[in-house]
Motif scaffolding. Structure first.
Motif, PDB file in Angstrom:
ATOM      1  N   PRO A  20       8.143   7.225   7.073  1.00  0.00           N
ATOM      2  CA  PRO A  20       8.672   8.158   5.847  1.00  0.00           C
ATOM      3  C   PRO A  20       8.312   7.286   4.644  1.00  0.00           C
ATOM      4  CG  PRO A  20       9.974   7.822   7.806  1.00  0.00           C
ATOM      5  CD  PRO A  20       8.924   7.150   8.163  1.00  0.00           C
ATOM      6  N   GLY A  21       8.046   8.012   3.751  1.00  0.00           N
ATOM      7  CA  GLY A  21       7.893   7.436   2.328  1.00  0.00           C
ATOM      8  C   GLY A  21       6.451   6.817   2.072  1.00  0.00           C
ATOM      9  N   VAL A  22       5.492   7.300   3.138  1.00  0.00           N
ATOM     10  CA  VAL A  22       4.046   7.023   3.334  1.00  0.00           C
ATOM     11  C   VAL A  22       3.489   8.255   2.839  1.00  0.00           C
ATOM     12  CG1 VAL A  22       2.030   6.052   4.124  1.00  0.00           C
ATOM     13  CG2 VAL A  22       4.312   4.718   4.461  1.00  0.00           C
ATOM     14  N   SER A  23       2.491   8.367   1.843  1.00  0.00           N
ATOM     15  CA  SER A  23       1.734   9.401   1.415  1.00  0.00           C
ATOM     16  C   SER A  23       0.079   9.258   1.378  1.00  0.00           C
ATOM     17  CB  SER A  23       2.448  10.330   0.510  1.00  0.00           C
ATOM     18  OG  SER A  23       2.611   9.311  -0.610  1.00  0.00           O
ATOM     19  N   VAL A  24      -0.488  10.262   1.392  1.00  0.00           N
ATOM     20  CA  VAL A  24      -1.946   9.865   1.240  1.00  0.00           C
ATOM     21  C   VAL A  24      -2.056  10.518  -0.274  1.00  0.00           C
ATOM     22  CG1 VAL A  24      -4.311  10.815   1.874  1.00  0.00           C
ATOM     23  CG2 VAL A  24      -2.434  10.529   3.800  1.00  0.00           C
ATOM     24  N   LEU A  25      -2.959   9.792  -0.956  1.00  0.00           N
ATOM     25  CA  LEU A  25      -3.119  10.109  -2.437  1.00  0.00           C
ATOM     26  C   LEU A  25      -4.624  10.114  -2.693  1.00  0.00           C
ATOM     27  CD1 LEU A  25      -0.406   8.037  -4.314  1.00  0.00           C
ATOM     28  CD2 LEU A  25      -0.356  10.294  -3.751  1.00  0.00           C
ATOM     29  N   GLU A  26      -5.010  11.072  -3.295  1.00  0.00           N
ATOM     30  CA  GLU A  26      -6.454  11.247  -3.789  1.00  0.00           C
ATOM     31  C   GLU A  26      -6.466  10.434  -5.406  1.00  0.00           C
ATOM     32  OE1 GLU A  26      -9.243  12.545  -2.026  1.00  0.00           O
ATOM     33  OE2 GLU A  26      -7.936  13.049  -0.309  1.00  0.00           O
ATOM     34  N   THR A  27      -7.207   9.539  -5.415  1.00  0.00           N
ATOM     35  CA  THR A  27      -7.447   9.033  -6.843  1.00  0.00           C
ATOM     36  C   THR A  27      -9.075   9.036  -7.105  1.00  0.00           C
ATOM     37  OG1 THR A  27      -7.913   6.730  -6.194  1.00  0.00           O
ATOM     38  CG2 THR A  27      -5.721   7.300  -6.172  1.00  0.00           C
ATOM     39  N   GLU A  28      -9.224   8.591  -8.476  1.00  0.00           N
ATOM     40  CA  GLU A  28     -10.416   8.533  -8.957  1.00  0.00           C
ATOM     41  C   GLU A  28     -11.551   7.638  -8.480  1.00  0.00           C
ATOM     42  OE1 GLU A  28      -7.997   5.870 -11.369  1.00  0.00           O
ATOM     43  OE2 GLU A  28      -7.779   7.932 -10.937  1.00  0.00           O
ATOM     44  N   LYS A  29     -10.807   6.614  -7.709  1.00  0.00           N
ATOM     45  CA  LYS A  29     -11.553   5.625  -6.957  1.00  0.00           C
ATOM     46  C   LYS A  29     -11.522   5.756  -5.539  1.00  0.00           C
ATOM     47  CE  LYS A  29     -10.505   1.897 -10.438  1.00  0.00           C
ATOM     48  NZ  LYS A  29      -9.929   0.712 -10.613  1.00  0.00           N
ATOM     49  N   GLY A  30     -11.060   6.909  -5.160  1.00  0.00           N
ATOM     50  CA  GLY A  30     -11.188   7.138  -3.601  1.00  0.00           C
ATOM     51  C   GLY A  30      -9.585   7.560  -2.996  1.00  0.00           C
ATOM     52  N   LEU A  33      -3.437   5.171   0.968  1.00  0.00           N
ATOM     53  CA  LEU A  33      -2.253   5.142   1.560  1.00  0.00           C
ATOM     54  C   LEU A  33      -1.181   4.676   0.373  1.00  0.00           C
ATOM     55  CD1 LEU A  33      -2.309   4.335   5.182  1.00  0.00           C
ATOM     56  CD2 LEU A  33      -2.039   6.634   4.369  1.00  0.00           C
ATOM     57  N   PHE A  34      -0.234   5.492   0.048  1.00  0.00           N
ATOM     58  CA  PHE A  34       0.742   4.858  -0.748  1.00  0.00           C
ATOM     59  C   PHE A  34       2.021   4.688  -0.029  1.00  0.00           C
ATOM     60  CE2 PHE A  34       4.248   5.632  -3.903  1.00  0.00           C
ATOM     61  CZ  PHE A  34       4.300   4.168  -4.493  1.00  0.00           C
ATOM     62  N   ASP A  35       2.581   3.478   0.031  1.00  0.00           N
ATOM     63  CA  ASP A  35       3.989   3.142   0.839  1.00  0.00           C
ATOM     64  C   ASP A  35       4.986   3.002  -0.637  1.00  0.00           C
ATOM     65  OD1 ASP A  35       5.988   2.152   1.762  1.00  0.00           O
ATOM     66  OD2 ASP A  35       5.235   0.453   3.010  1.00  0.00           O
ATOM     67  N   GLY A  36       5.495   4.335  -0.681  1.00  0.00           N
ATOM     68  CA  GLY A  36       6.598   4.431  -1.673  1.00  0.00           C
ATOM     69  C   GLY A  36       7.736   3.603  -1.541  1.00  0.00           C
ATOM     70  N   ARG A  37       8.088   2.984  -0.188  1.00  0.00           N
ATOM     71  CA  ARG A  37       9.082   2.215  -0.078  1.00  0.00           C
ATOM     72  C   ARG A  37       8.905   0.741  -0.641  1.00  0.00           C
ATOM     73  NH1 ARG A  37       8.370   2.254   6.090  1.00  0.00           N
ATOM     74  NH2 ARG A  37       6.375   1.785   5.204  1.00  0.00           N
ATOM     75  N   GLN A  38       7.587   0.439  -0.738  1.00  0.00           N
ATOM     76  CA  GLN A  38       7.447  -0.829  -1.213  1.00  0.00           C
ATOM     77  C   GLN A  38       6.428  -0.947  -2.228  1.00  0.00           C
ATOM     78  OE1 GLN A  38       6.507  -3.663   2.015  1.00  0.00           O
ATOM     79  NE2 GLN A  38       7.592  -2.572   3.173  1.00  0.00           N
ATOM     80  N   GLY A  39       6.160   0.209  -2.755  1.00  0.00           N
ATOM     81  CA  GLY A  39       4.949   0.385  -4.109  1.00  0.00           C
ATOM     82  C   GLY A  39       3.628  -0.032  -3.715  1.00  0.00           C
ATOM     83  N   ARG A  40       3.295  -0.094  -2.196  1.00  0.00           N
ATOM     84  CA  ARG A  40       1.960  -0.874  -1.959  1.00  0.00           C
ATOM     85  C   ARG A  40       1.101   0.536  -1.750  1.00  0.00           C
ATOM     86  NH1 ARG A  40       2.532  -4.779   2.935  1.00  0.00           N
ATOM     87  NH2 ARG A  40       3.260  -2.705   4.042  1.00  0.00           N
ATOM     88  N   TYR A  41      -0.400   0.110  -2.154  1.00  0.00           N
ATOM     89  CA  TYR A  41      -1.536   0.961  -1.860  1.00  0.00           C
ATOM     90  C   TYR A  41      -2.278   0.205  -0.707  1.00  0.00           C
ATOM     91  CZ  TYR A  41      -0.230   3.470  -6.158  1.00  0.00           C
ATOM     92  OH  TYR A  41       0.413   4.234  -7.265  1.00  0.00           O
ATOM     93  N   PHE A  42      -3.037   1.203  -0.002  1.00  0.00           N
ATOM     94  CA  PHE A  42      -3.921   0.644   0.779  1.00  0.00           C
ATOM     95  C   PHE A  42      -5.176   1.765   0.702  1.00  0.00           C
ATOM     96  CE2 PHE A  42       0.068  -0.318   2.702  1.00  0.00           C
ATOM     97  CZ  PHE A  42      -0.049  -1.724   2.889  1.00  0.00           C
ATOM     98  N   GLN A  43      -6.455   1.235   0.359  1.00  0.00           N
ATOM     99  CA  GLN A  43      -7.542   2.095   0.128  1.00  0.00           C
ATOM    100  C   GLN A  43      -8.001   2.361   1.683  1.00  0.00           C
ATOM    101  OE1 GLN A  43      -9.249   2.513  -3.057  1.00  0.00           O
ATOM    102  NE2 GLN A  43     -10.293   3.921  -1.892  1.00  0.00           N
ATOM    103  N   LEU A  44      -8.457   3.546   1.560  1.00  0.00           N
ATOM    104  CA  LEU A  44      -9.002   4.120   3.092  1.00  0.00           C
ATOM    105  C   LEU A  44     -10.527   4.391   2.753  1.00  0.00           C
ATOM    106  CD1 LEU A  44      -6.397   6.932   3.758  1.00  0.00           C
ATOM    107  CD2 LEU A  44      -6.617   4.627   4.873  1.00  0.00           C
TER     108      LEU A  44
END
Length: 97
Positions: A20-30, A33-44
């Motif tokens: 919960p709180g984790v979503s998949v985001l499309e960005t200009e760089k690819g 995964l965005f962990d909204g609970r901790q404000g962390r991003y993980f490039q896929l």
């Protein structure tokens, strides 16, 4: 090593879903995964995107492996090891439960 051990698969990674709180985001760089609970991003990478989208569809590890084998020129054993390693990693990071 992840994957099979003594003929048994790692049950701890079967049935995972995004936390919960984790979503998949499309960005200009690819895709990330965005962990909204901790404000962390993980490039896929491409494999990660297939795995994460499959989790969103409720697929288990075996179904994800089949999808990877169909999408890439890779044997089932390699795909199984890669998928299970990725699933274990996102579980360890707390973005999958």
């Amino acid at each position: 090593m992840f994957g099979k051990k003594d003929g048994k698969k790692n049950a701890a990674i079967d049935g995972l879903s995004l936390a919960p709180g984790v979503s998949v985001l499309e960005t200009e760089k690819g895709t990330v995964l965005f962990d909204g609970r901790q404000g962390r991003y993980f490039q896929l990478n491409e494999l990660g995107l297939i795995v994460v989208r499959s989790l969103e569809e409720g697929k288990d590890a075996d179904a994800i492996v089949r999808r990877v084998v169909e999408a890439y020129d890779v044997d089932a054993k390699t795909a199984d090891a890669d998928v299970r390693a990725f699933l274990a990693q996102i579980k360890e990071l707390g973005v999958a439960v």
